[in-house]
Design an enzyme around this catalytic site. Structure first.
Site, short mmCIF file in Angstrom:
data_model
loop_
_atom_site.label_atom_id
_atom_site.label_comp_id
_atom_site.label_asym_id
_atom_site.label_seq_id
_atom_site.Cartn_x
_atom_site.Cartn_y
_atom_site.Cartn_z
N ARG A 141 -13.31 1.60 -9.75
CA ARG A 141 -12.59 1.06 -10.34
C ARG A 141 -13.06 0.82 -11.80
NH1 ARG A 141 -10.44 0.15 -4.17
NH2 ARG A 141 -8.70 1.71 -4.39
N HIS A 188 0.75 -1.33 -0.09
CA HIS A 188 -0.19 0.09 -0.44
C HIS A 188 0.62 0.95 -0.04
CE1 HIS A 188 -2.56 -3.07 1.73
NE2 HIS A 188 -3.67 -2.45 1.21
N GLU A 223 1.17 -6.96 1.03
CA GLU A 223 2.02 -6.74 2.94
C GLU A 223 1.07 -7.04 3.66
OE1 GLU A 223 1.80 -2.42 2.61
OE2 GLU A 223 0.31 -4.25 1.59
#
Length: 301
Positions: free
Chosen positions: A160, A122, A196
Protein backbone atom coordinates in the site's frame (compact mmCIF):
# COMPACT_ATOMS: atom_id res chain seq x y z
CA UNK A 1 7.20 -18.51 12.76
CA UNK A 2 4.93 -21.55 12.41
CA UNK A 3 4.87 -23.61 9.22
CA UNK A 4 1.34 -22.41 8.44
CA UNK A 5 2.37 -18.77 8.86
CA UNK A 6 5.38 -19.32 6.64
CA UNK A 7 3.19 -20.89 3.96
CA UNK A 8 0.81 -17.90 4.04
CA UNK A 9 3.73 -15.47 3.77
CA UNK A 10 5.30 -17.32 0.84
CA UNK A 11 1.92 -17.63 -0.85
CA UNK A 12 1.35 -13.88 -0.84
CA UNK A 13 4.93 -13.28 -1.94
CA UNK A 14 4.37 -15.61 -4.90
CA UNK A 15 1.14 -13.82 -5.70
CA UNK A 16 2.77 -10.41 -5.92
CA UNK A 17 5.59 -11.84 -8.02
CA UNK A 18 4.10 -14.48 -10.31
CA UNK A 19 0.60 -13.07 -10.85
CA UNK A 20 2.03 -9.68 -11.77
CA UNK A 21 4.22 -11.32 -14.41
CA UNK A 22 1.39 -13.29 -16.01
CA UNK A 23 -0.75 -11.94 -18.86
CA UNK A 24 -3.84 -10.33 -17.34
CA UNK A 25 -6.25 -12.70 -19.08
CA UNK A 26 -4.41 -15.77 -17.79
CA UNK A 27 -4.16 -14.41 -14.27
CA UNK A 28 -7.86 -13.58 -14.10
CA UNK A 29 -8.83 -16.98 -15.45
CA UNK A 30 -6.66 -18.69 -12.83
CA UNK A 31 -8.41 -16.78 -10.04
CA UNK A 32 -11.85 -17.48 -11.52
CA UNK A 33 -11.15 -21.23 -11.60
CA UNK A 34 -10.00 -21.09 -7.98
CA UNK A 35 -13.17 -19.20 -7.00
CA UNK A 36 -15.39 -21.70 -8.80
CA UNK A 37 -13.75 -24.55 -6.91
CA UNK A 38 -14.30 -22.73 -3.61
CA UNK A 39 -18.00 -22.39 -4.50
CA UNK A 40 -18.48 -26.13 -4.85
CA UNK A 41 -20.49 -27.73 -2.09
CA UNK A 42 -22.17 -24.47 -1.17
CA UNK A 43 -19.13 -22.26 -0.62
CA UNK A 44 -17.94 -20.74 2.66
CA UNK A 45 -20.58 -21.05 5.38
CA UNK A 46 -20.06 -17.57 6.85
CA UNK A 47 -20.24 -15.87 3.46
CA UNK A 48 -23.54 -17.64 2.84
CA UNK A 49 -24.85 -16.50 6.23
CA UNK A 50 -23.82 -12.92 5.55
CA UNK A 51 -25.45 -12.85 2.13
CA UNK A 52 -28.60 -14.37 3.62
CA UNK A 53 -28.96 -11.25 5.80
CA UNK A 54 -28.57 -9.03 2.74
CA UNK A 55 -31.26 -10.97 0.87
CA UNK A 56 -33.53 -11.38 3.94
CA UNK A 57 -33.66 -15.12 3.44
CA UNK A 58 -32.39 -18.32 5.02
CA UNK A 59 -28.75 -19.32 4.31
CA UNK A 60 -29.80 -22.40 2.35
CA UNK A 61 -31.92 -20.19 0.08
CA UNK A 62 -29.02 -17.98 -1.03
CA UNK A 63 -28.70 -18.73 -4.76
CA UNK A 64 -25.64 -20.76 -5.72
CA UNK A 65 -25.17 -18.32 -8.59
CA UNK A 66 -24.74 -15.48 -6.11
CA UNK A 67 -22.23 -17.49 -4.06
CA UNK A 68 -20.22 -18.20 -7.19
CA UNK A 69 -20.38 -14.57 -8.30
CA UNK A 70 -19.33 -13.40 -4.84
CA UNK A 71 -16.32 -15.69 -4.73
CA UNK A 72 -15.34 -14.64 -8.24
CA UNK A 73 -15.58 -11.01 -7.14
CA UNK A 74 -13.39 -11.74 -4.13
CA UNK A 75 -10.89 -13.52 -6.36
CA UNK A 76 -10.90 -10.57 -8.76
CA UNK A 77 -10.04 -8.24 -5.89
CA UNK A 78 -6.96 -10.31 -5.03
CA UNK A 79 -5.92 -10.69 -8.65
CA UNK A 80 -6.08 -6.93 -9.11
CA UNK A 81 -4.31 -6.35 -5.79
CA UNK A 82 -1.40 -8.53 -6.86
CA UNK A 83 -1.18 -6.72 -10.21
CA UNK A 84 -1.91 -3.19 -9.00
CA UNK A 85 1.70 -2.10 -8.25
CA UNK A 86 2.59 -2.59 -11.93
CA UNK A 87 -0.48 -0.77 -13.30
CA UNK A 88 -0.33 2.86 -14.46
CA UNK A 89 -1.84 5.00 -11.64
CA UNK A 90 -2.40 8.00 -13.93
CA UNK A 91 -4.44 5.91 -16.33
CA UNK A 92 -6.34 4.26 -13.49
CA UNK A 93 -7.27 7.64 -12.01
CA UNK A 94 -8.52 8.83 -15.40
CA UNK A 95 -10.65 5.69 -15.70
CA UNK A 96 -12.13 6.26 -12.25
CA UNK A 97 -12.86 9.90 -13.16
CA UNK A 98 -15.04 8.63 -15.98
CA UNK A 99 -17.20 6.38 -13.79
CA UNK A 100 -17.16 7.72 -10.21
CA UNK A 101 -20.08 9.70 -8.84
CA UNK A 102 -20.16 12.05 -5.87
CA UNK A 103 -16.48 13.02 -6.12
CA UNK A 104 -17.50 16.63 -5.57
CA UNK A 105 -17.91 15.83 -1.87
CA UNK A 106 -14.22 14.92 -1.62
CA UNK A 107 -13.12 17.93 -3.63
CA UNK A 108 -15.23 20.24 -1.46
CA UNK A 109 -13.68 18.86 1.73
CA UNK A 110 -10.19 19.20 0.26
CA UNK A 111 -10.83 22.79 -0.85
CA UNK A 112 -11.87 23.73 2.70
CA UNK A 113 -8.71 22.21 4.14
CA UNK A 114 -10.69 20.17 6.66
CA UNK A 115 -9.78 16.72 5.46
CA UNK A 116 -12.43 14.02 5.34
CA UNK A 117 -13.17 10.64 6.88
CA UNK A 118 -13.87 8.21 4.04
CA UNK A 119 -15.65 5.13 5.39
CA UNK A 120 -15.98 2.04 3.21
CA UNK A 121 -17.28 -1.51 3.53
CA UNK A 122 -15.17 -4.40 2.21
CA UNK A 123 -16.64 -4.11 -1.26
CA UNK A 124 -15.19 -4.01 -4.76
CA UNK A 125 -11.62 -2.76 -5.04
CA UNK A 126 -11.13 -0.15 -2.33
CA UNK A 127 -7.40 0.07 -3.06
CA UNK A 128 -8.26 1.65 -6.41
CA UNK A 129 -10.24 4.34 -4.60
CA UNK A 130 -7.02 5.10 -2.72
CA UNK A 131 -5.05 5.26 -5.98
CA UNK A 132 -7.51 7.86 -7.26
CA UNK A 133 -7.07 9.90 -4.05
CA UNK A 134 -3.30 9.87 -4.43
CA UNK A 135 -3.56 11.20 -7.98
CA UNK A 136 -6.34 13.75 -7.46
CA UNK A 137 -6.16 14.93 -3.83
CA UNK A 138 -3.04 13.71 -2.05
CA UNK A 139 -1.72 10.96 0.18
CA UNK A 140 -4.52 9.18 2.05
CA UNK A 141 -3.90 7.76 5.52
CA UNK A 142 -5.26 4.28 6.17
CA UNK A 143 -5.17 1.85 9.08
CA UNK A 144 -3.76 -1.65 8.62
CA UNK A 145 -4.63 -4.63 10.78
CA UNK A 146 -1.43 -6.18 12.12
CA UNK A 147 -1.39 -9.57 10.45
CA UNK A 148 0.65 -12.58 11.46
CA UNK A 149 3.38 -13.36 10.69
CA UNK A 150 5.00 -9.94 10.92
CA UNK A 151 6.65 -10.48 7.53
CA UNK A 152 3.21 -10.75 5.93
CA UNK A 153 2.09 -7.54 7.62
CA UNK A 154 5.18 -5.80 6.25
CA UNK A 155 4.38 -7.06 2.75
CA UNK A 156 0.94 -5.46 2.91
CA UNK A 157 2.43 -2.24 4.26
CA UNK A 158 4.97 -2.11 1.42
CA UNK A 159 2.22 -2.88 -1.09
CA UNK A 160 0.00 0.00 0.00
CA UNK A 161 2.92 2.36 0.49
CA UNK A 162 3.94 1.60 -3.11
CA UNK A 163 0.51 2.89 -4.14
CA UNK A 164 1.15 6.16 -2.30
CA UNK A 165 -0.75 5.51 0.96
CA UNK A 166 0.40 6.37 4.47
CA UNK A 167 -0.08 3.33 6.70
CA UNK A 168 -0.86 3.43 10.42
CA UNK A 169 -0.87 0.02 12.16
CA UNK A 170 -3.95 -0.83 14.18
CA UNK A 171 -1.71 -2.06 17.00
CA UNK A 172 1.95 -1.69 17.87
CA UNK A 173 2.44 1.74 16.34
CA UNK A 174 4.34 4.76 17.66
CA UNK A 175 1.09 6.26 19.00
CA UNK A 176 -2.55 5.16 19.24
CA UNK A 177 -4.18 5.15 15.79
CA UNK A 178 -6.94 7.55 16.85
CA UNK A 179 -4.40 10.19 17.86
CA UNK A 180 -2.52 9.87 14.58
CA UNK A 181 -5.67 9.96 12.47
CA UNK A 182 -6.95 13.00 14.35
CA UNK A 183 -3.68 14.80 13.63
CA UNK A 184 -3.88 13.97 9.92
CA UNK A 185 -7.44 15.25 9.65
CA UNK A 186 -6.50 18.51 11.36
CA UNK A 187 -3.76 18.86 8.76
CA UNK A 188 -6.45 18.66 6.07
CA UNK A 189 -5.59 15.10 5.04
CA UNK A 190 -7.88 12.31 3.86
CA UNK A 191 -8.38 9.29 6.13
CA UNK A 192 -9.76 6.03 4.74
CA UNK A 193 -11.32 3.45 7.06
CA UNK A 194 -12.95 0.09 6.36
CA UNK A 195 -15.90 0.46 8.67
CA UNK A 196 -18.41 -2.39 8.85
CA UNK A 197 -16.41 -4.98 10.82
CA UNK A 198 -15.65 -4.41 14.49
CA UNK A 199 -12.18 -5.78 15.29
CA UNK A 200 -11.97 -4.34 18.81
CA UNK A 201 -14.93 -6.11 20.33
CA UNK A 202 -16.05 -2.76 21.74
CA UNK A 203 -17.94 -1.37 18.77
CA UNK A 204 -21.14 0.65 18.55
CA UNK A 205 -24.41 -1.34 18.55
CA UNK A 206 -26.34 -0.83 15.31
CA UNK A 207 -29.12 -2.44 13.35
CA UNK A 208 -27.71 -3.77 10.09
CA UNK A 209 -30.10 -5.32 7.58
CA UNK A 210 -32.65 -5.56 10.39
CA UNK A 211 -30.45 -7.43 12.85
CA UNK A 212 -28.15 -6.49 15.73
CA UNK A 213 -24.49 -5.89 14.91
CA UNK A 214 -21.60 -3.76 16.14
CA UNK A 215 -19.51 -1.42 14.02
CA UNK A 216 -16.35 0.53 14.80
CA UNK A 217 -16.80 3.89 16.53
CA UNK A 218 -13.73 5.35 14.83
CA UNK A 219 -15.29 6.97 11.74
CA UNK A 220 -17.98 8.76 13.76
CA UNK A 221 -15.64 9.79 16.59
CA UNK A 222 -13.04 11.17 14.22
CA UNK A 223 -15.59 13.22 12.30
CA UNK A 224 -17.21 14.56 15.48
CA UNK A 225 -13.92 15.41 17.19
CA UNK A 226 -12.30 17.13 14.20
CA UNK A 227 -15.27 18.57 12.30
CA UNK A 228 -14.16 16.72 9.16
CA UNK A 229 -17.03 15.44 7.00
CA UNK A 230 -17.85 11.74 7.21
CA UNK A 231 -18.26 10.47 3.65
CA UNK A 232 -19.53 6.93 2.99
CA UNK A 233 -17.85 5.41 -0.07
CA UNK A 234 -18.96 2.34 -1.99
CA UNK A 235 -16.90 0.40 -4.53
CA UNK A 236 -18.06 -2.39 -6.81
CA UNK A 237 -17.05 -4.22 -9.96
CA UNK A 238 -18.55 -3.95 -13.42
CA UNK A 239 -17.95 -6.51 -16.20
CA UNK A 240 -15.29 -4.33 -17.80
CA UNK A 241 -14.26 -2.01 -14.97
CA UNK A 242 -15.26 -0.55 -11.65
CA UNK A 243 -17.94 1.50 -9.99
CA UNK A 244 -17.39 4.09 -7.26
CA UNK A 245 -19.81 6.33 -5.39
CA UNK A 246 -19.16 8.89 -2.66
CA UNK A 247 -22.24 9.75 -0.61
CA UNK A 248 -23.06 13.17 0.81
CA UNK A 249 -21.69 13.83 4.30
CA UNK A 250 -23.48 12.18 7.22
CA UNK A 251 -24.99 14.44 9.85
CA UNK A 252 -22.85 13.89 12.95
CA UNK A 253 -24.78 16.19 15.31
CA UNK A 254 -26.62 13.26 16.93
CA UNK A 255 -23.50 11.76 18.48
CA UNK A 256 -21.48 8.60 17.91
CA UNK A 257 -24.27 6.03 18.09
CA UNK A 258 -26.68 7.81 15.78
CA UNK A 259 -23.89 8.69 13.34
CA UNK A 260 -22.67 5.08 13.24
CA UNK A 261 -26.24 3.88 12.64
CA UNK A 262 -26.53 6.30 9.73
CA UNK A 263 -23.27 4.96 8.36
CA UNK A 264 -24.55 1.39 8.73
CA UNK A 265 -27.68 2.36 6.78
CA UNK A 266 -25.58 3.86 3.96
CA UNK A 267 -23.40 0.73 3.88
CA UNK A 268 -26.51 -1.46 3.71
CA UNK A 269 -27.86 0.47 0.73
CA UNK A 270 -24.63 0.04 -1.21
CA UNK A 271 -24.24 -3.63 -0.32
CA UNK A 272 -27.86 -4.39 -1.23
CA UNK A 273 -27.29 -2.80 -4.65
CA UNK A 274 -24.14 -4.91 -5.27
CA UNK A 275 -24.29 -7.94 -2.98
CA UNK A 276 -21.87 -10.09 -4.98
CA UNK A 277 -19.11 -7.54 -4.47
CA UNK A 278 -19.28 -7.47 -0.67
CA UNK A 279 -16.22 -9.48 0.36
CA UNK A 280 -17.17 -10.37 3.91
CA UNK A 281 -16.26 -13.91 4.92
CA UNK A 282 -16.10 -13.11 8.64
CA UNK A 283 -18.89 -12.78 11.23
CA UNK A 284 -20.42 -9.30 11.35
CA UNK A 285 -23.72 -9.79 13.17
CA UNK A 286 -23.86 -10.24 16.94
CA UNK A 287 -25.51 -13.66 16.73
CA UNK A 288 -22.77 -15.02 14.50
CA UNK A 289 -19.99 -13.55 16.61
CA UNK A 290 -21.46 -15.12 19.74
CA UNK A 291 -21.81 -18.48 18.01
CA UNK A 292 -18.18 -18.29 16.90
CA UNK A 293 -17.04 -17.41 20.42
CA UNK A 294 -19.03 -20.31 21.90
CA UNK A 295 -17.49 -22.69 19.40
CA UNK A 296 -14.00 -21.51 20.29
CA UNK A 297 -14.61 -21.89 24.01
CA UNK A 298 -16.16 -25.37 23.59
CA UNK A 299 -14.16 -26.95 20.75
CA UNK A 300 -15.39 -30.47 21.57
CA UNK A 301 -19.07 -29.62 21.33
Amino acid sequence: MTLQARVWDLGYAAGWGLVRAMPQRWAMRLFEVTADRAARGGGPVQLRRNLARVLSTAPEQVPDELMRASLRSYARYWCEAFRLPSMDPVRLAATIDSVATGVEHIHEAASRGRGAVLALPHSGNWDLAGVWLVQRVGTPTVVAERLQPESLFRRFVRFRESLGFEIIPLTGGAAPPFEQLTARLRQGRMVGLLGERDLSGAGVPVTFFGEAACMPAGPARLAIDTGAPLLPVHCWFTPDGWGFHIDAPIDTSGGVQRTTQSLADRFAAGIAAHPADWHMLQPVWTADRRARDRARSNPDH
